[in-house]
Design a protein around this motif. Structure first.
Motif, short mmCIF file in Angstrom:
data_model
loop_
_atom_site.label_atom_id
_atom_site.label_comp_id
_atom_site.label_asym_id
_atom_site.label_seq_id
_atom_site.Cartn_x
_atom_site.Cartn_y
_atom_site.Cartn_z
N THR A 70 64.51 58.70 26.19
CA THR A 70 64.10 57.37 25.74
C THR A 70 63.83 56.46 26.93
O THR A 70 64.32 56.68 28.02
CB THR A 70 65.20 56.72 24.88
OG1 THR A 70 66.39 56.67 25.64
CG2 THR A 70 65.43 57.50 23.60
N ARG A 71 63.05 55.44 26.68
CA ARG A 71 62.78 54.37 27.65
C ARG A 71 62.36 54.95 29.01
O ARG A 71 62.96 54.66 30.03
CB ARG A 71 64.02 53.47 27.78
CG ARG A 71 64.60 53.06 26.41
CD ARG A 71 65.65 51.98 26.55
NE ARG A 71 65.06 50.74 27.01
CZ ARG A 71 65.65 49.90 27.87
NH1 ARG A 71 66.82 50.19 28.37
NH2 ARG A 71 65.06 48.79 28.21
N GLU A 72 61.32 55.77 28.97
CA GLU A 72 60.89 56.45 30.20
C GLU A 72 60.37 55.46 31.25
O GLU A 72 60.48 55.70 32.44
CB GLU A 72 59.82 57.49 29.85
CG GLU A 72 60.40 58.60 28.97
CD GLU A 72 59.39 59.63 28.49
OE1 GLU A 72 59.83 60.59 27.84
OE2 GLU A 72 58.18 59.48 28.73
N GLU A 86 57.81 51.83 27.30
CA GLU A 86 58.45 51.34 26.08
C GLU A 86 57.61 50.26 25.39
O GLU A 86 57.49 50.25 24.17
CB GLU A 86 59.82 50.77 26.46
CG GLU A 86 60.69 50.44 25.29
CD GLU A 86 62.08 49.95 25.73
OE1 GLU A 86 62.24 49.59 26.92
OE2 GLU A 86 62.97 49.93 24.88
N GLU A 87 57.01 49.38 26.19
CA GLU A 87 56.30 48.25 25.58
C GLU A 87 55.09 48.68 24.76
O GLU A 87 54.64 47.96 23.89
CB GLU A 87 55.90 47.23 26.64
CG GLU A 87 54.87 47.72 27.64
CD GLU A 87 54.80 46.81 28.87
OE1 GLU A 87 55.72 46.88 29.70
OE2 GLU A 87 53.82 46.05 28.99
N THR A 92 60.64 51.23 31.51
CA THR A 92 61.05 49.98 30.87
C THR A 92 60.01 48.89 31.15
O THR A 92 59.14 49.05 32.02
CB THR A 92 62.40 49.48 31.42
OG1 THR A 92 62.23 49.18 32.81
CG2 THR A 92 63.50 50.53 31.25
N GLU A 113 65.63 46.50 34.31
CA GLU A 113 65.44 45.78 33.05
C GLU A 113 64.69 44.47 33.31
O GLU A 113 64.98 43.75 34.26
CB GLU A 113 66.80 45.46 32.40
CG GLU A 113 67.60 46.68 32.00
CD GLU A 113 66.89 47.55 30.95
OE1 GLU A 113 65.99 47.03 30.24
OE2 GLU A 113 67.22 48.74 30.86
N HIS A 143 65.89 52.63 36.85
CA HIS A 143 65.15 51.71 35.98
C HIS A 143 65.58 50.28 36.23
O HIS A 143 66.69 50.02 36.69
CB HIS A 143 65.35 52.09 34.51
CG HIS A 143 64.75 53.42 34.17
ND1 HIS A 143 63.39 53.62 34.11
CD2 HIS A 143 65.33 54.63 33.94
CE1 HIS A 143 63.15 54.90 33.83
NE2 HIS A 143 64.31 55.53 33.72
N GLY A 156 57.08 52.44 22.32
CA GLY A 156 58.40 52.42 21.70
C GLY A 156 59.42 53.18 22.53
O GLY A 156 59.17 53.57 23.66
N GLU A 157 60.58 53.42 21.92
CA GLU A 157 61.71 53.99 22.66
C GLU A 157 61.44 55.41 23.16
O GLU A 157 61.80 55.76 24.28
CB GLU A 157 62.95 54.01 21.76
CG GLU A 157 63.70 52.70 21.70
CD GLU A 157 65.17 52.86 22.07
OE1 GLU A 157 65.77 53.86 21.61
OE2 GLU A 157 65.69 52.01 22.78
N ASP A 158 60.88 56.24 22.30
CA ASP A 158 60.61 57.63 22.70
C ASP A 158 59.25 58.04 22.14
O ASP A 158 59.15 58.79 21.18
CB ASP A 158 61.73 58.56 22.19
CG ASP A 158 61.51 60.00 22.66
OD1 ASP A 158 60.65 60.21 23.54
OD2 ASP A 158 62.21 60.90 22.15
#
Ligand code: HEC
Ligand code: HEC
Length: 475
Positions: A251-253, A238-239, A255, A33, A31, A242-244
């Motif tokens: 989570t955050r599959e 995520e955007e 970013t 960031e 991933h 959300g997180e999951d």
């Protein structure tokens, strides 16, 4: 400053290495960031390389593949995670975008069935009520998005002018709507400062040209990354989610940075070019065919060339203050747009980026969001068309002649003009279409899992002679 960047790079390298060091099954994806992109620590090439990783390599369950709400039940009732019709239906973008290589279109075996996102199974499909869409090529998608953005700006400026003039004068003001010379009907400003959009045609009433997918309803490559990941893999960005988003515990599959990089990778793909046949007779016929193509009116919609004033693809992530810029005349894979002396670039797209009613033969069963009718489609660009069959939105045409025959509606008279040609002229038009090809200068786009070298320079692999392609798109 320099040292800080070095440390940041070190931190990224370590984060990337974690996955690689673990033995056994684990996530395939690394991933990125958005904060790292925004910090300027990565070169554009490094960001694009990450996007290629997201696009071309497989998602597995450790990456978050699958969606508990869409378990994909097989014919004996077991949850397999896959559902060919409603998705999740595959494990990689490149699985469907690979013709003639990564980034391309796809065969009918990878068709999708939009509007059919049912959570359950394959038992009682009403196949007579499905829209069918054939995978589309992403080559040249960067220029397409930038063209659309410049056209939107032109349309919006005209709308604003109509609104202001009507308000100031107290009477209705109707102005013709044009963008890059393409007519989109007219718009009327009303004295109360509002707009009457009844005269608008070929674009949604909000005047936002959405250049992507065959119906012309998806605005940007970024939107496509988010939607396709969710639809095809159950991977939630995520955007948007959300997180999951699917509650599968991962989570955050995807970013924000992953999405940015994947959009930029697609925008950096090579543009299709014209390759003239070596055989002198065929070459002459192809060139003559292009003239016939214009004379009978194919260019009413498949406009051969448009100009981008500022050929820079700008990807701005939600929450970021600045965009990551990809200069389409400098940073993209070869072959790419050439910069004109005044900074603009000519795009030989063969489309007006307008939606047309193409008649009953191509009509679909379901009217999806934001379309005038079930037979309205975006004029599909013809650059690269020889490399992206089967053709038309649903891939039903296995020959270019069949694709032309399916034109009706607004194109009926032009189709009739084609049919009325003598066979030599018809063949010449087809021979011209066959010159519109996708070519490769960088083998790393050809083999999905061929690792890109650490020092990745999108342009270094120009080992062919660019000019040896009769690349007439920028004479
Ligand atoms: C199961 C096959 C499949 C997979 C997997 C898939 N696509 Fe597609 N893609 C399609 C089809 C089919 C279309 C045409 C859709 C339409 O016209 O409605 C399309 C269209 C597109 C387009 C629009 C091209 C244009 O110019 O109109 C983009 C961009 C795109 N896909 C990106 C992606 C990305 C990014 C991924 C991975 C996250 C992906 N696709 C995964 C089948 C697939
Ligand atoms: C009124 C506008 C219009 C005219 C005129 C027109 N086309 Fe099209 N063309 C379209 C649209 C819209 C599509 C997409 C239809 C679909 O997806 O079902 C298309 C699709 C195509 C395709 C398939 C492209 C692909 O990637 O699948 C080919 C080939 C094509 N046109 C060639 C021609 C030729 C040759 C002529 C002249 C004889 C012509 N068109 C005239 C609007 C037009």
């Amino acid at each position: 400053m320099f040292r800080q960047q070095g440390m940041l790079l070190g931190a990224i390298a370590m984060a990337l290495a974690l996955n690689a060091n673990a033995a056994g099954d684990g996530p395939n994806k690394r991933h990125l960031e958005q904060s790292v992109i925004d910090s300027g620590a990565l070169s554009l090439q490094e960001i694009i390389r990450h996007g290629r990783h997201i696009f071309a390599e497989d998602f597995n369950t450790h990456d978050g593949f699958g969606d508990p709400n869409r378990p994909g039940i097989n014919s004996v009732g077991e949850a397999t995670g896959f559902n060919r019709v409603s998705g999740p239906d595959s494990v990689a973008c490149a699985a469907c975008h690979n013709k003639p290589f990564v980034g391309g279109a796809g065969d009918n075996s990878v068709n999708i069935f939009p509007g059919f996102n049912r959570p359950d199974n394959i038992d009682d499909l009403a196949f007579d009520n499905l829209n069918v869409r054939n995978s589309q090529s992403i080559f040249g998608a960067g220029p397409k998005q930038v063209l659309a953005q410049e056209m939107i700006a032109e349309l919006e400026a005209t709308a604003e002018q109509a609104r202001e003039e009507a308000e100031a004068s107290g009477v209705e003001v109707t102005l013709p709507l044009f963008a890059k010379g393409v007519s989109f009907g007219s718009i009327t400003g009303l004295p109360d400062g509002t707009l009457d959009t009844n005269g608008v045609e070929g674009v949604a009433k909000d005047l936002r040209i959405r250049p992507f997918n065959t119906a012309g309803v998806i605005p940007t490559l970024r939107d496509f990354v988010i939607g396709a990941s969710e639809q095809h893999f159950g991977i939630e960005a995520e955007e948007q989610f959300g997180e999951d988003g699917d509650g599968d515990g991962i989570t955050r599959e995807l970013t924000i940075g992953d999405v940015t990089a994947t959009a930029l990778f697609q925008a950096s793909l090579p543009i299709p070019v014209q390759i003239l046949p070596k055989d002198r007779r065929l070459r002459r016929e192809a060139l003559r065919g292009e003239r016939v193509f214009g004379e009978i009116g194919c260019t009413n919609c498949h406009i051969s060339e448009m100009v981008i004033d500022d050929p820079v693809f700008r990807e701005r992530a939600p929450g970021s203050v600045r965009s990551t810029n990809l200069n389409l005349t400098r940073d993209s894979f070869f072959p790419r747009l050439r910069r004109n002396r005044n900074g603009s670039a000519n795009v030989r797209l063969y489309s007006d980026l307008k939606r047309h009613d193409l008649g009953a033969a191509v009509a679909e069963p379901l009217l999806q969001v934001d379309r005038a009718s079930v037979s309205h489609f975006m004029t599909l660009p013809l650059w690269g068309v020889a490399s992206t069959g089967p053709w038309m939105h649903d891939g039903r045409a296995t020959t270019l002649t069949d694709a032309i025959s399916l034109h009706g509606g607004e194109a009926a008279s032009v189709r009739d003009a084609y049919t009325a040609l003598n066979s030599r002229d018809r063949d010449a038009v087809i021979e011209f279409l066959k010159t519109q090809q996708v070519v490769i200068l960088d083998p790393r786009l050809l083999i999905p899992n061929l690792p890109l070298p650490e020092q990745f320079d999108v342009n270094q692999a120009n080992f062919g002679e660019e000019d040896s392609f009769a690349a007439r798109q920028n004479p």
